[in-house]
Motif scaffolding. Structure first.
Motif, PDB file in Angstrom:
ATOM      1  N   UNK A 132      -3.583   6.495 -20.050  1.00 29.40           N
ATOM      2  CA  UNK A 132      -4.938   7.014 -19.885  1.00 29.40           C
ATOM      3  C   UNK A 132      -5.220   7.192 -18.396  1.00 29.40           C
ATOM      4  N   UNK A 133      -5.393   8.436 -17.996  1.00 30.99           N
ATOM      5  CA  UNK A 133      -5.612   8.780 -16.596  1.00 30.99           C
ATOM      6  C   UNK A 133      -7.098   9.076 -16.416  1.00 30.99           C
ATOM      7  N   UNK A 134      -7.741   8.275 -15.583  1.00 30.94           N
ATOM      8  CA  UNK A 134      -9.196   8.319 -15.483  1.00 30.94           C
ATOM      9  C   UNK A 134      -9.800   7.397 -16.520  1.00 30.94           C
ATOM     10  N   UNK A 135      -9.284   6.170 -16.575  1.00 29.27           N
ATOM     11  CA  UNK A 135      -9.661   5.236 -17.640  1.00 29.27           C
ATOM     12  C   UNK A 135     -11.114   4.796 -17.546  1.00 29.27           C
ATOM     13  N   UNK A 136     -11.638   4.650 -16.329  1.00 36.66           N
ATOM     14  CA  UNK A 136     -13.022   4.245 -16.109  1.00 36.66           C
ATOM     15  C   UNK A 136     -13.285   2.859 -16.705  1.00 36.66           C
ATOM     16  N   UNK A 137     -14.225   2.730 -17.620  1.00 33.68           N
ATOM     17  CA  UNK A 137     -14.619   1.426 -18.166  1.00 33.68           C
ATOM     18  C   UNK A 137     -13.610   0.954 -19.227  1.00 33.68           C
ATOM     19  N   UNK A 138     -13.386  -0.358 -19.352  1.00 34.67           N
ATOM     20  CA  UNK A 138     -12.403  -0.863 -20.322  1.00 34.67           C
ATOM     21  C   UNK A 138     -12.666  -0.451 -21.764  1.00 34.67           C
ATOM     22  N   UNK A 139     -13.929  -0.390 -22.159  1.00 35.99           N
ATOM     23  CA  UNK A 139     -14.248  -0.095 -23.562  1.00 35.99           C
ATOM     24  C   UNK A 139     -15.192   1.090 -23.725  1.00 35.99           C
ATOM     25  N   UNK A 140     -16.157   1.256 -22.830  1.00 32.28           N
ATOM     26  CA  UNK A 140     -17.161   2.305 -22.971  1.00 32.28           C
ATOM     27  C   UNK A 140     -16.531   3.684 -22.811  1.00 32.28           C
ATOM     28  N   UNK A 141     -16.620   4.516 -23.840  1.00 34.67           N
ATOM     29  CA  UNK A 141     -16.061   5.869 -23.858  1.00 34.67           C
ATOM     30  C   UNK A 141     -14.550   5.862 -23.660  1.00 34.67           C
ATOM     31  N   UNK A 142     -13.906   4.784 -24.047  1.00 38.16           N
ATOM     32  CA  UNK A 142     -12.453   4.663 -23.855  1.00 38.16           C
ATOM     33  C   UNK A 142     -11.689   5.400 -24.951  1.00 38.16           C
ATOM     34  N   UNK A 143     -10.665   6.134 -24.546  1.00 34.55           N
ATOM     35  CA  UNK A 143      -9.801   6.819 -25.500  1.00 34.55           C
ATOM     36  C   UNK A 143      -8.714   5.894 -26.065  1.00 34.55           C
ATOM     37  N   UNK A 144      -8.470   4.762 -25.408  1.00 32.94           N
ATOM     38  CA  UNK A 144      -7.291   3.964 -25.757  1.00 32.94           C
ATOM     39  C   UNK A 144      -7.569   2.520 -26.149  1.00 32.94           C
ATOM     40  N   UNK A 145      -8.801   2.047 -25.979  1.00 32.50           N
ATOM     41  CA  UNK A 145      -9.081   0.641 -26.286  1.00 32.50           C
ATOM     42  C   UNK A 145      -8.807   0.333 -27.756  1.00 32.50           C
ATOM     43  N   UNK A 146      -9.169   1.233 -28.645  1.00 34.84           N
ATOM     44  CA  UNK A 146      -8.898   1.029 -30.068  1.00 34.84           C
ATOM     45  C   UNK A 146      -7.404   0.869 -30.325  1.00 34.84           C
TER      46      UNK A 146
END
Length: 246
Positions: free
Chosen positions: A36-50
Motif C-alpha cells: 500500500x503506497x500512500x498508506x496514511x492512517x493505519x485503519x481509517x480509509x485503509x485499503x489493506x487493514x482488513x
C-alpha cells in the motif's frame, strides 16, 4: 472472476468498501502479500487493514511522520517505511508540505522540493526512494495486491517498480481522470482495466481472463469517464487554472 458484494467479512475500513471486494477477489485466502503506497492512517480509509486482519502481511509506504509512527504501532503484520516514492531519476530528498490541522493536513499533504518560510504549513524532510528499493529492503519477492494513492504522483512512482518481477494480481490506483496517463502506463505494463469504484480504477494482468466487469453499468461508466467525458474534463481543469492565474 467477478466481484461479489456479499462477503463473510462484515467490517470495512476503506472509503467505498473496496477492501471487502478485494478480499472477495482473492477468494478469502488466508495468506497473501500486499503493498500500500500512500498508506496514511493505519485503519481509517485503509485499503489493506482488513487483509492484515485476515492473516496477510505487507509493506506500507507513508511519508508523514505522525502517520508512519501510527502504522508502526498499530499494524504489526506489516513493514512500514517512511518515505515518498518516485522514478529512479527522482531519488533524493524532498519535503512533505502539511497544512495546519484545521485544514485537514493528513489528506492534503503534498511532496515538494523546497520549503517556504512563514506560509503556515509544516515541512517534514523525507527521502525519495523507488518502490523497488523499498521492496528490496523489505525482502519481498512477490506482491498479490497493490494499492497506490499518492495525489497525482502515481506514474513517476510506478516508473520505479518492476512489474515483470512482482506482477501484482490486482492493482487499485486512485485516478481522478484528469488525463489518461495512469491508465496508459498500466496498459503499457501489460494490465487491463476491469472495474471502477469511487475514485479507484482496478487493473489485472491482461492475460488474466477470469474477471469481467461487474455489470453493464460498470462498462458504461468506463466508456463515459475514460472517453466521452475526458475532453470536457480537460477543458474544465484548464479553465480553473486560467482563473487561478488571473
Amino acid at each position: 472472476m467477478s466481484l461479489n458484494h456479499d462477503t463473510n467479512t462484515n467490517q470495512s475500513y476503506a472509503q467505498w468498501g473496496e477492501d471487502r471486494l478485494v478480499w472477495d477477489f482473492f477468494g478469502h485466502q488466508a495468506k497473501g502479500v500486499f503493498l500500500e503506497i500512500g498508506a496514511n492512517h493505519p485503519t481509517l480509509l485503509s485499503q489493506t487493514y482488513l487483509l492484515e486482519q485476515q492473516g496477510w502481511t505487507g509493506v506500507l509506504i507513508e511519508p508523514q511522520r505522525e502517520c508512519y509512527e501510527l502504522l508502526v504501532a498499530q499494524r504489526p503484520g506489516s513493514q512500514a517505511f517512511r518515505c515518498a516514492v518516485t522514478s529512479p531519476e527522482g531519488v533524493g530528498q524532498a519535503y512533505m508540505k502539511i497544512p495546519p490541522r484545521e485544514l485537514g493536513g493528513h489528506v492534503m499533504a503534498e511532496v515538494v522540493t523546497e520549503r517556504v518560510e512563514n506560509d503556515n504549513h509544516c515541512y517534514e524532510e523525507i527521502a525519495l526512494r523507488t518502490i523497488n528499493d523499498v521492496l528490496a529492503e523489505a525482502k519481498v519477492g512477490a506482491i498479490d495486491f497493490m494499492s497506490i494513492d499518492i495525489e497525482g504522483l502515481e506514474v513517476p512512482a510506478m516508473q520505479g517498480f518492476d512489474f515483470a518481477k512482482y506482477r501484482p494480481k490486482l492493482i487499485l490506483i486512485e485516478d481522478h481522470l484528469e488525463d489518461l496517463g495512469r491508465h496508459r502506463f498500466l496498459v503499457g505494463k501489460g494490465y487491463r482495466f476491469v472495474h471502477r469504484l469511487g475514485s479507484n480504477n482496478w487493473y489485472v494482468p491482461a492475460d488474466f481472463s477470469d474477471f469481467t466487469l461487474e455489470n453493464p453499468i460498470s462498462r458504461f461508466e468506463y466508456i463515459r469517464k475514460f472517453h466521452l467525458s475526458m475532453p470536457f474534463r480537460k477543458l474544465r481543469i484548464g479553465l480553473k487554472r486560467l482563473r487561478g492565474k488571473a
